[in-house]
Write a protein that holds these residues in place. Structure first.
Motif, PDB file in Angstrom:
ATOM      1  N   ALA A   1       0.955  -1.290  -0.107  1.00  0.00           N
ATOM      2  CA  ALA A   1       0.072  -0.001  -0.065  1.00  0.00           C
ATOM      3  C   ALA A   1       1.028   1.254  -0.021  1.00  0.00           C
ATOM      4  O   ALA A   1       2.115   1.185   0.344  1.00  0.00           O
ATOM      5  N   VAL A   2       0.238   2.505  -0.085  1.00  0.00           N
ATOM      6  CA  VAL A   2       0.776   3.869  -0.216  1.00  0.00           C
ATOM      7  C   VAL A   2       0.158   4.485   0.927  1.00  0.00           C
ATOM      8  O   VAL A   2      -1.033   4.545   0.735  1.00  0.00           O
ATOM      9  N   ASP A   3       0.605   4.878   1.857  1.00  0.00           N
ATOM     10  CA  ASP A   3       0.138   5.777   2.819  1.00  0.00           C
ATOM     11  C   ASP A   3       0.407   7.235   2.721  1.00  0.00           C
ATOM     12  O   ASP A   3       1.245   7.860   2.300  1.00  0.00           O
ATOM     13  N   ILE A   4      -0.799   8.025   2.588  1.00  0.00           N
ATOM     14  CA  ILE A   4      -0.750   9.390   2.469  1.00  0.00           C
ATOM     15  C   ILE A   4      -1.080  10.070   3.764  1.00  0.00           C
ATOM     16  O   ILE A   4      -1.925  10.003   4.671  1.00  0.00           O
ATOM     17  N   LEU A   5       0.169  10.804   4.225  1.00  0.00           N
ATOM     18  CA  LEU A   5       0.280  11.491   5.762  1.00  0.00           C
ATOM     19  C   LEU A   5       0.219  13.031   5.599  1.00  0.00           C
ATOM     20  O   LEU A   5       0.783  13.439   4.619  1.00  0.00           O
ATOM     21  N   ALA A   6       0.027  13.737   6.639  1.00  0.00           N
ATOM     22  CA  ALA A   6       0.217  14.964   6.763  1.00  0.00           C
ATOM     23  C   ALA A   6       1.508  15.422   6.776  1.00  0.00           C
ATOM     24  O   ALA A   6       2.365  15.032   7.338  1.00  0.00           O
ATOM     25  N   ARG A   7       1.972  16.516   6.123  1.00  0.00           N
ATOM     26  CA  ARG A   7       3.245  17.050   5.983  1.00  0.00           C
ATOM     27  C   ARG A   7       3.719  17.880   7.204  1.00  0.00           C
ATOM     28  O   ARG A   7       2.621  18.908   7.602  1.00  0.00           O
TER      29      ARG A   7
END
Length: 332
Positions: A326-332
């Motif tokens: 999977a690819v996790d999209i996190l807050a920068r």
């Protein structure tokens, strides 16, 4: 008003379904009957299926030419009509047209006076799209994870959408009805271009050209909407139908060209849409960034381009899992 019978005395459960279909479609149905119908409906999970079975017969009967209905009305009833349950059914039949269709359902297990002239099961895998041309000249463009069954008769063309999304280009030269059947409703046309997307019990219809009739809701309280070019209809899981002008129907069917269009779309919803096509699942790990709005046109066959562009216009980090799952999209 005809003297009513007790539907519980009908031995055949399909006779009971036919009885309740007639009563719920009647102008003189009472509140007590509605309560009794609901009790019958809830008593057996298969009763909904039987009710839909009767509705399907009605749809087939509606497609018969008047000349055929006239001939059918002259056909002697099959021998089984001497049974009390059958007499009850014919007493509370759905009128000459539906009675003729049900006569054939009794004598013909295929529930039609002939086998389909053409039938097929069509499906696509995850991320796959395919176009199929039917013998009548109509084309079906199946989107990802889609399953349909097609049956073409001399007097009606039927496609059952079990899951997924299909763009229909229906050939209207035959003049015979083309019906898309779903769990919670149907779409009826003669010749047009439109898109139908199913999501569990809900579905949506977007009309590019021509006109369609959308029906939805429980059988005893059917809702109908007539749609024309650039109109849309949305049917909720409960069967509630809403319709009107679409903001951008062309964008809704951009998947035909391998594109997806986002116009101020919440990031979480955009990711959900792209996951319909991607082999590597993308996950939004923060509800706050899921509400960020994204705009643009992206290639659904190249989710990497979206992931590469995402940090350029949103305060996020794209983090790939070591195992590639999977690819996790996190807050920068």
């Amino acid at each position: 008003m005809t003297d009513h019978i007790d539907p519980a005395t009908a031995a055949d459960p399909y006779d009971q379904a036919a009885y309740w279909y007639e009563r719920m479609c009647s102008d003189d149905v009472t509140a007590a009957e509605r309560r009794a119908f609901e009790q019958w409906h809830q008593a057996d999970p298969k009763n909904e299926e039987r009710y839909q079975h009767v509705q399907h017969i009605w749809n087939m009967a509606a497609a018969l030419p008047k000349s055929e209905v006239k001939k059918l009305g002259a056909i002697p009833k099959p021998n089984v009509v001497h049974k009390p349950s059958r007499r009850a059914f014919w007493s509370y039949g759905l009128g000459m047209v539906c009675a003729a269709a049900v006569t054939f359902a009794i004598v013909d297990p295929m529930q039609w006076r002939a086998t389909p002239e053409y039938q097929a099961q069509l499906s696509t895998a995850h991320g796959e799209r395919t176009e199929v041309t039917l013998p009548d000249g109509s084309t079906l463009l199946l989107n990802t994870d889609t399953t349909v069954s097609v049956q073409l008769y001399a007097n009606q063309r039927t496609v059952r959408l079990d899951q997924g999304e299909v763009f229909f280009h229906v050939d209207g030269k035959q003049g015979t009805p083309f019906i898309v059947e779903l769990e919670s409703g149907n779409v009826r046309v003669t010749g047009t271009q439109f898109n139908v997307r199913r999501n569990e019990q809900a579905f949506s219809v977007d009309v590019l050209q021509g006109s369609v009739e959308v029906s939805a809701g429980p059988w005893w309280s059917r809702q109908t909407a007539m749609l024309r070019s650039n109109d849309i209809a949305r049917v909720s899981p409960s069967g509630e139908l809403t319709s009107g002008k679409g903001a951008d129907v062309e964008s809704a069917v951009a998947w035909r060209e391998g594109k997806v269009v986002f116009r101020g779309t919440p990031l979480a919803k955009a990711i959900q849409e792209l996951n319909r096509y991607s082999d590597q699942r993308m996950l939004v790990r923060d509800a706050r960034i899921g509400e960020l709005r994204v705009s643009g046109v992206f290639n659904i066959d190249d989710p990497e381009s979206f992931l590469a562009a995402l940090p350029q216009f949103a305060p996020v980090i794209v983090q790939r899992r070591p195992d590639g799952s999977a690819v996790d999209i996190l807050a920068r």
